[in-house]
Design an enzyme around this catalytic site. Structure first.
Site, mmCIF file in Angstrom:
data_model
loop_
_atom_site.group_PDB
_atom_site.id
_atom_site.type_symbol
_atom_site.label_atom_id
_atom_site.label_comp_id
_atom_site.label_asym_id
_atom_site.label_seq_id
_atom_site.Cartn_x
_atom_site.Cartn_y
_atom_site.Cartn_z
ATOM 1 N N ILE A 296 -10.377 5.249 5.965
ATOM 2 C CA ILE A 296 -10.297 3.915 5.376
ATOM 3 C C ILE A 296 -9.428 3.944 4.109
ATOM 4 O O ILE A 296 -9.808 4.518 3.084
ATOM 5 C CB ILE A 296 -11.702 3.351 5.068
ATOM 6 C CG1 ILE A 296 -12.561 3.379 6.343
ATOM 7 C CG2 ILE A 296 -11.590 1.948 4.485
ATOM 8 C CD1 ILE A 296 -11.942 2.703 7.560
ATOM 9 N N ILE B 35 19.694 18.020 5.347
ATOM 10 C CA ILE B 35 20.938 17.848 4.579
ATOM 11 C C ILE B 35 20.788 18.436 3.173
ATOM 12 O O ILE B 35 21.724 19.004 2.625
ATOM 13 C CB ILE B 35 21.337 16.353 4.529
ATOM 14 C CG1 ILE B 35 21.844 15.917 5.909
ATOM 15 C CG2 ILE B 35 22.388 16.075 3.458
ATOM 16 C CD1 ILE B 35 22.021 14.425 6.084
ATOM 17 N N HIS B 36 19.599 18.314 2.625
ATOM 18 C CA HIS B 36 19.350 18.873 1.287
ATOM 19 C C HIS B 36 19.214 20.396 1.311
ATOM 20 O O HIS B 36 19.167 21.022 0.238
ATOM 21 C CB HIS B 36 18.064 18.280 0.681
ATOM 22 C CG HIS B 36 18.240 16.924 0.058
ATOM 23 N ND1 HIS B 36 18.405 15.778 0.798
ATOM 24 C CD2 HIS B 36 18.275 16.534 -1.242
ATOM 25 C CE1 HIS B 36 18.524 14.745 -0.028
ATOM 26 N NE2 HIS B 36 18.452 15.177 -1.263
ATOM 27 N N ALA C 171 -13.643 6.304 17.586
ATOM 28 C CA ALA C 171 -12.958 5.074 18.003
ATOM 29 C C ALA C 171 -11.740 4.868 17.130
ATOM 30 O O ALA C 171 -11.806 4.244 16.079
ATOM 31 C CB ALA C 171 -13.902 3.869 17.899
ATOM 32 N N GLY C 172 -10.623 5.469 17.534
ATOM 33 C CA GLY C 172 -9.363 5.287 16.824
ATOM 34 C C GLY C 172 -8.510 4.336 17.623
ATOM 35 O O GLY C 172 -8.637 3.112 17.527
ATOM 36 N N SER C 173 -7.673 4.929 18.473
ATOM 37 C CA SER C 173 -6.842 4.088 19.339
ATOM 38 C C SER C 173 -7.702 3.245 20.284
ATOM 39 O O SER C 173 -7.356 2.118 20.615
ATOM 40 C CB SER C 173 -5.899 4.971 20.153
ATOM 41 O OG SER C 173 -4.983 5.613 19.294
ATOM 42 N N GLU D 149 -2.543 2.558 12.222
ATOM 43 C CA GLU D 149 -2.395 1.192 12.757
ATOM 44 C C GLU D 149 -1.760 1.205 14.155
ATOM 45 O O GLU D 149 -0.886 0.406 14.475
ATOM 46 C CB GLU D 149 -1.629 0.302 11.771
ATOM 47 C CG GLU D 149 -2.485 -0.008 10.544
ATOM 48 C CD GLU D 149 -2.065 -1.244 9.779
ATOM 49 O OE1 GLU D 149 -1.547 -2.192 10.392
ATOM 50 O OE2 GLU D 149 -2.304 -1.259 8.565
ATOM 51 N N PHE E 190 -9.647 -2.410 5.298
ATOM 52 C CA PHE E 190 -9.906 -2.819 6.686
ATOM 53 C C PHE E 190 -10.606 -1.669 7.396
ATOM 54 O O PHE E 190 -10.071 -0.559 7.447
ATOM 55 C CB PHE E 190 -8.571 -3.141 7.359
ATOM 56 C CG PHE E 190 -8.686 -3.646 8.763
ATOM 57 C CD1 PHE E 190 -9.295 -4.861 9.042
ATOM 58 C CD2 PHE E 190 -8.169 -2.906 9.817
ATOM 59 C CE1 PHE E 190 -9.378 -5.342 10.336
ATOM 60 C CE2 PHE E 190 -8.261 -3.381 11.125
ATOM 61 C CZ PHE E 190 -8.867 -4.593 11.376
ATOM 62 N N ASP F 26 -1.524 -6.854 15.364
ATOM 63 C CA ASP F 26 -0.194 -7.346 15.771
ATOM 64 C C ASP F 26 0.677 -7.554 14.537
ATOM 65 O O ASP F 26 1.843 -7.149 14.492
ATOM 66 C CB ASP F 26 -0.304 -8.695 16.503
ATOM 67 C CG ASP F 26 -0.684 -8.516 17.967
ATOM 68 O OD1 ASP F 26 -0.684 -7.364 18.440
ATOM 69 O OD2 ASP F 26 -0.986 -9.537 18.623
#
Lengths: 249, 380
Positions: free
Chosen positions: B157, B337-338, B130-132, B363, B123, B240
């Site tokens: 991509i 924790i590790h 031009a991202g967001s 996305e 996609f 969406d």
């Protein structure tokens, strides 16, 4: 030619096994049920044989002795690729009972090759396959680790002391399979999962069989003992523990 | 309200888990280190039907519901989210986009190839600038009568090199701003397409990510999706749904890290007892479990709404933002924790933490999700 694969419905192998208060029955709450792992490998090999048989094997069926709650396990076998299923509507009480029920399915439907896993992962009885062959008065081959079907002839490899033997056999027969029969159980394809409900599960009532087995009680294995740490320099202490406590040397 | 999964959904979940543990786990660390595409595993996933999970069987898909798809992505992401993102982009955006908004000819032509996994989908929306802000498309699709001529550059991509089918968003009529944007189905091997170098990413390293340059690439007119100018609306509709997939992926990553943290804390001893018995660790596990449960419920609800053909636009933004941010928190705590073991590759949690990061970015960043959520709250 038709293949029948015997299918046990067993607790997932990672299940924490518990029994009810009197240690007579498995506590089934929270248990996830799966196809007996040996039977799943048998089914995988049976499907591979069918697919490579050029039409000589017309179908692979599965059979289970169990109540309706075993059907999700049966449907998984159908999702993996079995063509149809037989369920004998009864509690699978013991090997003799199960073998007697499966024998009826074989006789009534003319199966020529019957696969049984070498044992179930719950009771580990290793008895159904051999008993089934006796009920049917046909040969059984145990400890089978390879099953080939070149030119419509059955060639089996079985493990013997120190090596393997290859044998040819005419149908009908029961093959009791073990490690090596296939590498990994087949994962159901998405389409198979969607198709599973459309494949028939033929449900029948059990035939009357004498009750030969009654379970008295079960015992759980002893809890693992606490690990003892020994100083790597102190070999005397290690030998003493192995000799006097663990009693392994 | 019924929270029970169907028998098919449980079987699907188990199948995905079995596949991930058997086929993805053994070499996941090496593929990540070498940034190597899971060629063998993708072929197997294709044979099992994972590349057409929700596609209608008449086009060669498996026809499963959105919840099954989400369960599969979650199980795969627990082990290897790079493989999960290949599936997510392919299924949620490309196959779903063509099936839902393409015409019958387009569906007949492209869906069987996608559903069988013969061709992977990519996609192409993001650009260097031009991202967001997806309205600022600089890639142009000039209308030449019988065909469109594509020129421009796309960034970040997923599967750019391994894909066979591109879904490209480009500007046809700049005067109309976002209403001049179109979407096109483009053969990845068309003349005039070239790739930038493989991006050296922080995580998801075995999925291939490139920039893609278009130089006078001819696209047949019949490959445009929808009416002229439908492209921006199309992209937003896809995102969406795409958000559900990424939310599922994020919660899968979190679940994978959580499972490992629980196991480790029951085995590792400090101060004479397993570290799970120390409240500082136990409370971390409790916090992680609550976030996981919340995240799963959001994702599963979104998928259920999608299956019921109800609006899920705002809820999927909530799910994406919550699951991505929770995945970051949960994986970070799993590393903590590790202790020192969490900081080395062998224990997987450092990789899961690197993988979680991008779910807050791609996305639609977590900030963009909050814009979507708040605008929906505040609109009249």
């Amino acid at each position: 030619m038709k293949i029948l694969v015997c299918l046990g419905n067993v607790p997932d192998t990672t299940t924490k096994i518990r029994f009810d208060g009197e240690m007579k029955n498995l506590a089934t709450e929270g248990v996830q049920w799966v196809i007996n792992p040996w039977d799943e490998l048998a089914l995988t090999r049976a499907l591979e044989i069918k697919e490579g048989s050029g039409g000589k094997i017309e179908k692979v069926s599965v059979v289970n002795v169990g109540k309706a709650d075993a059907e999700p396990t049966i449907r998984k076998a159908l999702a993996i690729g079995a063509d149809d299923a037989y369920r004998i509507d009864a509690d699978p009480s013991d090997a003799y009972f199960i073998a007697a029920q499966i024998a009826e399915v074989v006789k009534n439907n003319n199966f020529e090759i019957i696969f049984a896993g070498k044992e179930s992962s719950d009771f580990n009885g290793s008895a159904v396959g051999s008993m089934l062959a006796e009920f049917l008065d046909i040969p059984s081959v145990s400890a089978v680790s390879a099953f080939d079907f070149p030119d419509g002839k059955v060639v089996l490899k079985r493990d013997i002391d120190g090596g393997k033997e290859t044998i040819g056999i005419d149908t009908p027969f029961v093959t009791i399979v073990q490690k090596g029969i296939s590498i990994n159980p087949r994962i159901p394809a998405m389409r198979g999962i969607m198709m599973a409900r459309t494949k028939p599960i033929n449900v029948s009532q059990p035939v009357a069989v004498d009750t030969l087995v009654e379970y008295e009680t079960f015992e759980l294995p002893e809890a693992k003992a606490e690990c003892k740490m020994v100083d790597p320099e102190n070999t005397d202490a290690l030998v003493d523990l192995l000799h006097n406590e663990a009693k392994v040397i | 309200m019924d929270f029970e999964l169907t028998e098919e959904q449980l079987m699907m979940k188990q199948a995905a888990r079995d596949f991930a543990e058997r086929e993805l786990l053994p070499d996941v660390i090496e593929r990540d280190a070498e940034a190597r595409f899971p060629v063998r595993q993708v072929k197997m996933l294709a044979e099992l039907g994972f590349f057409g999970i929700s596609v209608d069987p008449q086009y060669g898909g498996s026809g499963m519901d959105a919840l099954s798809y989400v369960l599969a992505l979650e199980e795969i992401a627990k082990i290897d989210s790079a493989t999960a993102v290949i599936l997510a982009v392919h299924n949620s955006l490309v196959a779903y986009g063509i099936e839902t908004y393409g015409n019958e000819d387009q569906k007949q032509k492209f869906l069987p190839e996608l559903a069988s996994g013969n061709k992977i989908g990519a996609f192409l929306l993001s650009e260097p600038e031009a991202g967001s802000d997806a309205t600022s498309q600089k890639t142009t699709a000039e209308d030449k009568g019988d065909y469109y001529l594509l020129n421009g550059t796309k960034n970040w991509i997923t599967s750019a090199d391994n894909a066979g089918i591109y879904l490209v968003i480009a500007q046809t009529d700049p005067d109309k701003k976002h209403k001049g944007i179109n979407a096109f189905i483009v053969d990845r091997h068309s003349e005039g397409i070239s790739l930038g170098p493989h991006e050296e990413k922080m995580g998801m390293r075995s999925s291939d990510t490139h920039s893609v340059m278009f130089t006078d690439v001819k696209v047949p007119k019949e490959n445009r999706i929808g009416e002229d100018g439908f492209g921006f609306k199309f992209a937003m509709k896809l995102l969406d749904g795409g958000r559900i997939g990424i939310a599922a992926q994020a919660i899968g990553i979190a679940g994978g890290a959580f499972d490992r943290a629980v196991q480790y804390s029951k085995e590792r001893k400090a101060f004479g007892t397993e570290i799970a018995n120390h409240q500082a660790v136990a409370f971390k596990l409790a916090d992680m479990a609550v976030k996981l449960e919340n995240g799963r419920n959001l994702v599963y609800k979104c998928a259920t709404l999608k299956d019921q053909k109800k609006d899920f636009s705002t809820l999927s933004a909530m799910a994406k933002q919550y699951c991505a941010d929770s995945a970051m928190e949960i994986t970070t705590e799993a590393v903590q924790i590790h202790g020192g073991y969490g900081y080395v590759k062998e224990y997987h949690v450092e990789r899961l933490m690197r993988e979680a990061k991008v779910t807050q970015i791609y996305e639609g960043t977590s900030e963009i999700q909050k814009i979507v959520i708040s605008r929906s709250l505040l609109k009249d």
